[in-house]
Motif scaffolding. Structure first.
Motif, PDB file in Angstrom:
ATOM      1  N   LEU A  68      48.856 -65.775  53.053  1.00 41.76           N
ATOM      2  CA  LEU A  68      48.786 -65.869  51.595  1.00 41.76           C
ATOM      3  C   LEU A  68      47.377 -65.580  51.093  1.00 41.76           C
ATOM      4  O   LEU A  68      47.187 -64.905  50.075  1.00 41.76           O
ATOM      5  CB  LEU A  68      49.222 -67.269  51.141  1.00 41.76           C
ATOM      6  N   LEU A  69      46.409 -66.095  51.817  1.00 42.37           N
ATOM      7  CA  LEU A  69      45.017 -65.886  51.429  1.00 42.37           C
ATOM      8  C   LEU A  69      44.649 -64.403  51.514  1.00 42.37           C
ATOM      9  O   LEU A  69      43.980 -63.863  50.622  1.00 42.37           O
ATOM     10  CB  LEU A  69      44.103 -66.714  52.335  1.00 42.37           C
ATOM     11  N   SER A  70      45.123 -63.737  52.560  1.00 46.50           N
ATOM     12  CA  SER A  70      44.829 -62.309  52.739  1.00 46.50           C
ATOM     13  C   SER A  70      45.504 -61.454  51.672  1.00 46.50           C
ATOM     14  O   SER A  70      44.993 -60.397  51.297  1.00 46.50           O
ATOM     15  CB  SER A  70      45.287 -61.855  54.129  1.00 46.50           C
ATOM     16  N   GLU A  71      46.665 -61.914  51.187  1.00 47.71           N
ATOM     17  CA  GLU A  71      47.371 -61.170  50.148  1.00 47.71           C
ATOM     18  C   GLU A  71      46.651 -61.241  48.806  1.00 47.71           C
ATOM     19  O   GLU A  71      46.765 -60.329  47.985  1.00 47.71           O
ATOM     20  CB  GLU A  71      48.793 -61.722  49.998  1.00 47.71           C
ATOM     21  N   GLN A  72      45.912 -62.320  48.578  1.00 50.68           N
ATOM     22  CA  GLN A  72      45.287 -62.527  47.275  1.00 50.68           C
ATOM     23  C   GLN A  72      43.799 -62.188  47.244  1.00 50.68           C
ATOM     24  O   GLN A  72      43.237 -61.972  46.175  1.00 50.68           O
ATOM     25  CB  GLN A  72      45.484 -63.987  46.846  1.00 50.68           C
ATOM     26  N   PHE A  73      43.168 -62.155  48.419  1.00 48.27           N
ATOM     27  CA  PHE A  73      41.727 -61.908  48.462  1.00 48.27           C
ATOM     28  C   PHE A  73      41.386 -60.946  49.599  1.00 48.27           C
ATOM     29  O   PHE A  73      42.124 -60.836  50.580  1.00 48.27           O
ATOM     30  CB  PHE A  73      40.957 -63.223  48.684  1.00 48.27           C
ATOM     31  N   ASP A  74      40.260 -60.282  49.431  1.00 46.60           N
ATOM     32  CA  ASP A  74      39.697 -59.496  50.525  1.00 46.60           C
ATOM     33  C   ASP A  74      38.856 -60.463  51.357  1.00 46.60           C
ATOM     34  O   ASP A  74      37.676 -60.689  51.077  1.00 46.60           O
ATOM     35  CB  ASP A  74      38.838 -58.355  49.977  1.00 46.60           C
ATOM     36  N   LEU A 114      34.499 -62.574  51.921  1.00 48.08           N
ATOM     37  CA  LEU A 114      34.308 -63.947  51.459  1.00 48.08           C
ATOM     38  C   LEU A 114      33.303 -64.690  52.332  1.00 48.08           C
ATOM     39  O   LEU A 114      33.376 -64.628  53.563  1.00 48.08           O
ATOM     40  CB  LEU A 114      35.637 -64.709  51.493  1.00 48.08           C
ATOM     41  N   PRO A 115      32.358 -65.399  51.712  1.00 51.39           N
ATOM     42  CA  PRO A 115      31.464 -66.270  52.489  1.00 51.39           C
ATOM     43  C   PRO A 115      32.291 -67.334  53.214  1.00 51.39           C
ATOM     44  O   PRO A 115      33.358 -67.733  52.749  1.00 51.39           O
ATOM     45  CB  PRO A 115      30.560 -66.899  51.422  1.00 51.39           C
ATOM     46  N   GLU A 116      31.791 -67.798  54.334  1.00 52.22           N
ATOM     47  CA  GLU A 116      32.558 -68.732  55.162  1.00 52.22           C
ATOM     48  C   GLU A 116      32.949 -69.995  54.401  1.00 52.22           C
ATOM     49  O   GLU A 116      34.092 -70.461  54.491  1.00 52.22           O
ATOM     50  CB  GLU A 116      31.749 -69.116  56.402  1.00 52.22           C
ATOM     51  N   GLU A 117      32.020 -70.546  53.632  1.00 50.29           N
ATOM     52  CA  GLU A 117      32.312 -71.782  52.910  1.00 50.29           C
ATOM     53  C   GLU A 117      33.407 -71.573  51.874  1.00 50.29           C
ATOM     54  O   GLU A 117      34.316 -72.402  51.735  1.00 50.29           O
ATOM     55  CB  GLU A 117      31.041 -72.300  52.226  1.00 50.29           C
ATOM     56  N   GLU A 118      33.347 -70.451  51.155  1.00 56.25           N
ATOM     57  CA  GLU A 118      34.376 -70.163  50.153  1.00 56.25           C
ATOM     58  C   GLU A 118      35.724 -69.904  50.821  1.00 56.25           C
ATOM     59  O   GLU A 118      36.769 -70.344  50.329  1.00 56.25           O
ATOM     60  CB  GLU A 118      33.970 -68.944  49.320  1.00 56.25           C
TER      61      GLU A 118
END
Length: 231
Positions: A46-52, A56-60
């Protein structure tokens, strides 16, 4: 519902094994971990579908992943809850008086012996403060092992079956229109099945799904997950 016994003696009651849904720690732990891994995989997708995610920084990324994981877990719990709401609930009669009243009123019942399982027991430490002499009882745990220090001494280690019941016979109250093959929820299990496993011992499962085969309830051992903790 069964009550936790107020155990004051070191004697362990005679217990027998219940073959229904036999507890295996490694299998139970594997089920818990597999479910966790599946939810983590779906959260990552799901995360990969919504963001590149590569930018992304590790903390984010970790923050967003946690949010997605919580969403997936909440959705799974909602599906399970909706499924259980659609099933008929079977009540349990725990006393001889309840059983007699039901029979006298013309209800169908399924009587069963209440057999404590050898797989369900907890361990406690009886400890004493070396300076004050005050005694206390603590559940066995890795932290409790450190109690044998300059402040406390472990007087005794006790393992026992932690439940008491009003009768050695109980009964499921059967609806008149109960159908063969019908899936139900047994609200208060008569059978002793492990539902929780901790460092200090195991506790019984409160309820589970089962299927009526015309003569008895066949408990669905896949309808629940054993709760496991460490420490």
């Amino acid at each position: 519902m069964p009550k936790l016994s107020n155990h004051t003696e070191d004697k362990v009651p005679e217990i027998q094994s219940n073959d229904s849904c036999e507890f295996d720690f490694e299998d139970a732990l594997g089920d818990v971990l597999n479910k966790r891994y599946d939810q983590e995989r779906r959260a990552a997708e799901l995360l990969s579908e919504q963001f590149d995610t590569s930018d992304l920084p590790e903390e984010e990324y970790n923050t967003l992943f946690t949010q997605m994981f919580d969403k997936v877990r909440a959705e799974d719990e909602a599906v399970d809850l909706q499924k259980k709401r659609s099933l008929r609930r079977i009540k349990t009669l725990r006393t001889q008086e309840e059983i007699k009243s039901a029979v006298d009123a013309g209800y169908k019942i399924l009587k069963q012996k209440v057999i404590p399982s050898k797989e369900i027991r907890i361990t406690e430490f009886r400890i004493r403060n070396i300076f004050t002499g005050k005694r206390n009882i603590v559940l066995y745990s890795f932290d409790a092992l450190s109690l044998g220090t300059k402040w406390y001494e472990i007087v005794r280690k006790v393992t026992y079956y932690p439940y008491s019941f009003p009768s050695n016979v109980a009964a499921y109250l059967l609806p008149n229109d109960l159908q063969v093959g019908e899936r139900v929820i047994l609200e208060d299990l008569i059978e002793d099945i492990v539902g929780e496993s901790h460092a200090w011992g195991t506790y019984r499962l409160d309820s589970a799904e089962a299927v009526w085969n015309g003569e008895k309830f066949e408990i669905d051992c896949n309808s629940y997950k054993v709760r496991i903790t460490f420490g």
